[in-house]
Design a protein around this motif. Structure first.
Motif, PDB file in Angstrom:
ATOM      1  N   SER A 104      16.867 -26.500 -35.917  1.00 21.90           N
ATOM      2  CA  SER A 104      17.342 -25.643 -37.001  1.00 21.90           C
ATOM      3  C   SER A 104      16.809 -24.214 -36.910  1.00 21.90           C
ATOM      4  N   TYR A 105      16.271 -23.837 -35.764  1.00 21.40           N
ATOM      5  CA  TYR A 105      15.745 -22.479 -35.619  1.00 21.40           C
ATOM      6  C   TYR A 105      16.818 -21.433 -35.888  1.00 21.40           C
ATOM      7  N   ASN A 106      18.065 -21.727 -35.514  1.00 18.91           N
ATOM      8  CA  ASN A 106      19.144 -20.751 -35.732  1.00 18.91           C
ATOM      9  C   ASN A 106      19.341 -20.446 -37.220  1.00 18.91           C
ATOM     10  N   ILE A 107      19.047 -21.402 -38.091  1.00 21.49           N
ATOM     11  CA  ILE A 107      19.145 -21.126 -39.526  1.00 21.49           C
ATOM     12  C   ILE A 107      18.141 -20.053 -39.911  1.00 21.49           C
ATOM     13  N   LEU A 108      16.939 -20.145 -39.355  1.00 14.33           N
ATOM     14  CA  LEU A 108      15.935 -19.106 -39.592  1.00 14.33           C
ATOM     15  C   LEU A 108      16.438 -17.759 -39.070  1.00 14.33           C
ATOM     16  N   VAL A 109      17.065 -17.759 -37.907  1.00  8.73           N
ATOM     17  CA  VAL A 109      17.618 -16.521 -37.338  1.00  8.73           C
ATOM     18  C   VAL A 109      18.660 -15.923 -38.284  1.00  8.73           C
ATOM     19  N   TYR A 110      19.556 -16.761 -38.822  1.00  8.84           N
ATOM     20  CA  TYR A 110      20.582 -16.266 -39.739  1.00  8.84           C
ATOM     21  C   TYR A 110      19.956 -15.710 -41.023  1.00  8.84           C
ATOM     22  N   CYS A 111      18.891 -16.361 -41.491  1.00 13.10           N
ATOM     23  CA  CYS A 111      18.193 -15.861 -42.679  1.00 13.10           C
ATOM     24  C   CYS A 111      17.551 -14.507 -42.391  1.00 13.10           C
ATOM     25  N   ARG A 112      17.033 -14.339 -41.182  1.00  8.67           N
ATOM     26  CA  ARG A 112      16.452 -13.051 -40.798  1.00  8.67           C
ATOM     27  C   ARG A 112      17.513 -11.962 -40.767  1.00  8.67           C
ATOM     28  N   GLU A 113      18.672 -12.279 -40.242  1.00 12.25           N
ATOM     29  CA  GLU A 113      19.753 -11.292 -40.179  1.00 12.25           C
ATOM     30  C   GLU A 113      20.213 -10.894 -41.581  1.00 12.25           C
ATOM     31  N   PHE A 114      20.284 -11.876 -42.473  1.00 10.55           N
ATOM     32  CA  PHE A 114      20.619 -11.572 -43.877  1.00 10.55           C
ATOM     33  C   PHE A 114      19.576 -10.638 -44.475  1.00 10.55           C
ATOM     34  N   THR A 115      18.304 -10.935 -44.218  1.00 10.53           N
ATOM     35  CA  THR A 115      17.213 -10.128 -44.766  1.00 10.53           C
ATOM     36  C   THR A 115      17.250  -8.704 -44.229  1.00 10.53           C
ATOM     37  N   ILE A 116      17.493  -8.557 -42.923  1.00  7.43           N
ATOM     38  CA  ILE A 116      17.580  -7.218 -42.325  1.00  7.43           C
ATOM     39  C   ILE A 116      18.750  -6.446 -42.930  1.00  7.43           C
ATOM     40  N   GLY A 117      19.855  -7.143 -43.180  1.00  5.92           N
ATOM     41  CA  GLY A 117      21.024  -6.484 -43.770  1.00  5.92           C
ATOM     42  C   GLY A 117      20.731  -5.916 -45.144  1.00  5.92           C
ATOM     43  N   ILE A 118      20.111  -6.727 -46.019  1.00  6.86           N
ATOM     44  CA  ILE A 118      19.839  -6.233 -47.373  1.00  6.86           C
ATOM     45  C   ILE A 118      18.726  -5.186 -47.356  1.00  6.86           C
ATOM     46  N   THR A 119      17.761  -5.352 -46.448  1.00  6.58           N
ATOM     47  CA  THR A 119      16.678  -4.373 -46.366  1.00  6.58           C
ATOM     48  C   THR A 119      17.184  -3.031 -45.881  1.00  6.58           C
ATOM     49  N   GLY A 120      18.103  -3.053 -44.914  1.00  8.00           N
ATOM     50  CA  GLY A 120      18.683  -1.809 -44.415  1.00  8.00           C
ATOM     51  C   GLY A 120      19.377  -1.027 -45.517  1.00  8.00           C
ATOM     52  N   GLU A 121      20.108  -1.739 -46.364  1.00  9.20           N
ATOM     53  CA  GLU A 121      20.840  -1.072 -47.441  1.00  9.20           C
ATOM     54  C   GLU A 121      19.921  -0.586 -48.553  1.00  9.20           C
ATOM     55  N   THR A 122      18.968  -1.429 -48.947  1.00  6.81           N
ATOM     56  CA  THR A 122      18.151  -1.094 -50.113  1.00  6.81           C
ATOM     57  C   THR A 122      16.960  -0.202 -49.780  1.00  6.81           C
ATOM     58  N   MET A 123      16.419  -0.346 -48.577  1.00  7.48           N
ATOM     59  CA  MET A 123      15.270   0.480 -48.194  1.00  7.48           C
ATOM     60  C   MET A 123      15.703   1.820 -47.592  1.00  7.48           C
ATOM     61  N   MET A 124      16.787   1.786 -46.794  1.00  8.42           N
ATOM     62  CA  MET A 124      17.191   2.988 -46.065  1.00  8.42           C
ATOM     63  C   MET A 124      18.569   3.511 -46.445  1.00  8.42           C
ATOM     64  N   GLY A 125      19.310   2.759 -47.252  1.00 11.20           N
ATOM     65  CA  GLY A 125      20.644   3.216 -47.625  1.00 11.20           C
ATOM     66  C   GLY A 125      21.612   3.198 -46.462  1.00 11.20           C
ATOM     67  N   ARG A 126      21.406   2.263 -45.525  1.00 11.07           N
ATOM     68  CA  ARG A 126      22.247   2.190 -44.326  1.00 11.07           C
ATOM     69  C   ARG A 126      22.831   0.796 -44.161  1.00 11.07           C
ATOM     70  N   ASP A 127      24.118   0.751 -43.886  1.00 10.19           N
ATOM     71  CA  ASP A 127      24.755  -0.498 -43.487  1.00 10.19           C
ATOM     72  C   ASP A 127      24.599  -0.594 -41.976  1.00 10.19           C
ATOM     73  N   LEU A 128      23.623  -1.360 -41.537  1.00  6.32           N
ATOM     74  CA  LEU A 128      23.274  -1.384 -40.120  1.00  6.32           C
ATOM     75  C   LEU A 128      24.369  -1.987 -39.244  1.00  6.32           C
ATOM     76  N   ASP A 129      25.296  -2.727 -39.849  1.00  7.16           N
ATOM     77  CA  ASP A 129      26.431  -3.247 -39.070  1.00  7.16           C
ATOM     78  C   ASP A 129      27.392  -2.144 -38.669  1.00  7.16           C
ATOM     79  N   LYS A 130      27.281  -0.985 -39.323  1.00  7.16           N
ATOM     80  CA  LYS A 130      28.170   0.138 -38.989  1.00  7.16           C
ATOM     81  C   LYS A 130      27.485   1.165 -38.102  1.00  7.16           C
ATOM     82  N   SER A 131      26.295   0.817 -37.626  1.00 10.26           N
ATOM     83  CA  SER A 131      25.577   1.720 -36.728  1.00 10.26           C
ATOM     84  C   SER A 131      26.319   1.840 -35.408  1.00 10.26           C
ATOM     85  N   PRO A 132      26.424   3.056 -34.841  1.00  6.92           N
ATOM     86  CA  PRO A 132      27.124   3.230 -33.565  1.00  6.92           C
ATOM     87  C   PRO A 132      26.329   2.701 -32.369  1.00  6.92           C
ATOM     88  N   THR A 133      25.057   2.386 -32.580  1.00  4.64           N
ATOM     89  CA  THR A 133      24.216   1.946 -31.452  1.00  4.64           C
ATOM     90  C   THR A 133      23.933   0.449 -31.473  1.00  4.64           C
TER      91      THR A 133
END
Length: 456
Positions: free
Chosen positions: A108-137
């Protein structure tokens, strides 16, 4: 853990020639966390974090910390965090999309990976005001991989005695950890670009959100503009926040899922409570408000019990600076001594939690039981003067995620709690991730199909 079983909740052990006073006693923990001379942190425990990320919110010393914390607090006001709830809600379909495909997982390690990706997504928006999925890099998935690699790097240089000599560590950075150092440079550059974007008139870059007026980075950027903080410290502080959110939030969601799978009777109670509040057949796609969260009492108990049995920060430390520390039990800790607060043992202390302290039981957090217990027996986010600034942020984001996940999925596993093996890391992690089965849209009781709809 082994020393505590032999020596009790207060003991001294040595890292080479350096003594550490270790405690899992709630009264001693209170003495330390409420003392103004215990706000600093020692290199023995935090040297790896300091070397990797630099001075920032988690490593800055007493006087500097108080000033630093003061100008960061506006971004973490409760009203601001409640304003982040739409982001937490909006990011959940992305997590659903990945978990819908899991079915039966032998690892079930992949579930942890998916939870990390969710966390990075919300942190990017709330901490930096960036939707990291729309990053050009890079996208959120790649960010998650990068930060996971950095956490492994920090764990290695913190816990491996080979890297304690600073000269050897510098040589290792040029060889063994060359890739990790380049990743750190990349992440620092990304954060710096965020500050520069806010300092300008702001262009039309699609990854920067129009609704980013209240994100944490904006408050820090104002402090940079007013010469309250230098740019380097501002960059490392956001990196500290990213790292802390990455580990604590994602791991807590994962361990909560695992406990649901291992305890179907408790999962049923949590599911029933959520269905009473959200009765529609929406498979977890409802919008959660703070009022909704405040009504989910059993879910709150379940998550707290998960953080008790599996605290994602199993230990943290303070250094006595500015005089000797007199404890309530009559002991005196000398000036300059490091104190390790063993959260894992504290949360399983049988003199506090009873003979069944190692057994998972959400009833430990019934109001009547909480009232009888020492207020410093449960400190998943630290407590006292230097408590975690992101505590409320983590609590709300975890509860939004878990309410939606429980409504959408039934979790099950053949593994038992006694099968789980932990290993040394700066955060609590498993040496092997057990199988977890997910059923989409089928309830955990015989009549739940009327609530959840057709199963997959």
């Amino acid at each position: 853990m082994e020393c505590s079983e032999k020596l009790g909740q207060n003991f001294v052990h040595f890292i080479g020639p350096f003594p550490q006073f270790v405690t899992g006693d709630p009264e001693t923990v209170k003495d330390v966390l409420t003392s103004k001379i215990c706000l600093s942190k020692d290199y023995i425990t935090y040297g790896g974090l300091y070397h990797a990320l630099g001075e920032g919110l988690l490593t800055i010393q007493a006087k500097g910390w108080q000033q630093h914390r003061k100008f960061m607090e506006p971004g973490f006001k409760f009203s601001k965090i409640v304003g982040f709830l739409p982001v937490f809600n909006r990011r959940m379909p992305g997590l659903f999309e990945k978990m819908d495909k899991c079915n039966a997982m032998q690892d079930s390690y992949n579930i942890l990976v998916y939870c990390r990706e969710f966390t990075i997504g919300i942190t990017g928006e709330t901490m930096m005001g960036r939707d990291l999925d729309k990053s050009p890099t890079v996208n959120v998935n790649y960010y998650s991989e990068l930060i996971a690699g950095i956490m492994e790097y920090m764990s290695e240089i913190t816990l491996n005695v080979l890297y304690q000599p600073k000269l050897i560590l510098k040589l290792a950075d040029l060889t063994v950890f060359r890739k990790q150092r380049k990743v750190l440079e990349f992440l620092q550059k990304e954060i710096d670009e965020t500050y520069r974007y806010y300092s300008s008139d702001c262009g039309t870059d699609p990854q920067y959100l129009d609704t980013a007026d209240n994100v944490v980075a904006k408050y820090i950027n104002e402090a940079i503009s007013n010469n309250i903080i230098d740019r380097k410290l501002a960059i490392t502080s956001i990196m500290h926040l990213f790292g802390a959110a990455f580990e604590t939030t994602s791991s807590t969601i994962y361990f909560t899922i695992l406990m649901l799978a291992m305890h179907p009777e408790y999962q049923e109670k949590a599911y029933t409570e959520i269905c009473e509040l959200f009765s529609d057949n929406d498979k977890g796609e409802f919008e959660m408000t703070y009022q909704d969260i405040s009504q989910l009492n059993y879910l709150d108990m379940f998550i707290k019990e998960t953080m008790r049995v599996f605290p994602t920060v199993p230990l943290f430390a303070r250094k006595v600076c500015g005089g000797d520390l007199s404890l309530s039990n009559g002991m005196v800790i000398p000036d300059g001594q490091e104190i390790v607060l063993n959260t894992y043992n504290l949360h399983r202390n049988k003199s506090v939690w009873g003979p069944q302290a190692n057994i998972f039981n959400p009833d430990n957090f019934l109001p009547s039981n909480v009232a009888k217990r020492h207020p410093y027996a449960f400190v998943p986010f630290s407590k006292g003067i230097r408590f975690c600034i992101g505590m409320r942020y983590a609590e709300l984001s975890i509860r939004v995620a878990m309410a939606k996940l429980i409504k959408r999925y039934k979790f099950s596993t053949t593994a038992k709690v006694e099968d789980l093996v932990l290993y040394n890391h700066i955060s609590l992690q498993l040496s092997k991730y057990p199988p977890i089965m997910l059923t989409v849209g089928s309830g955990s009781s015989s009549d739940s199909s009327s609530k959840r709809g057709v199963g997959k």
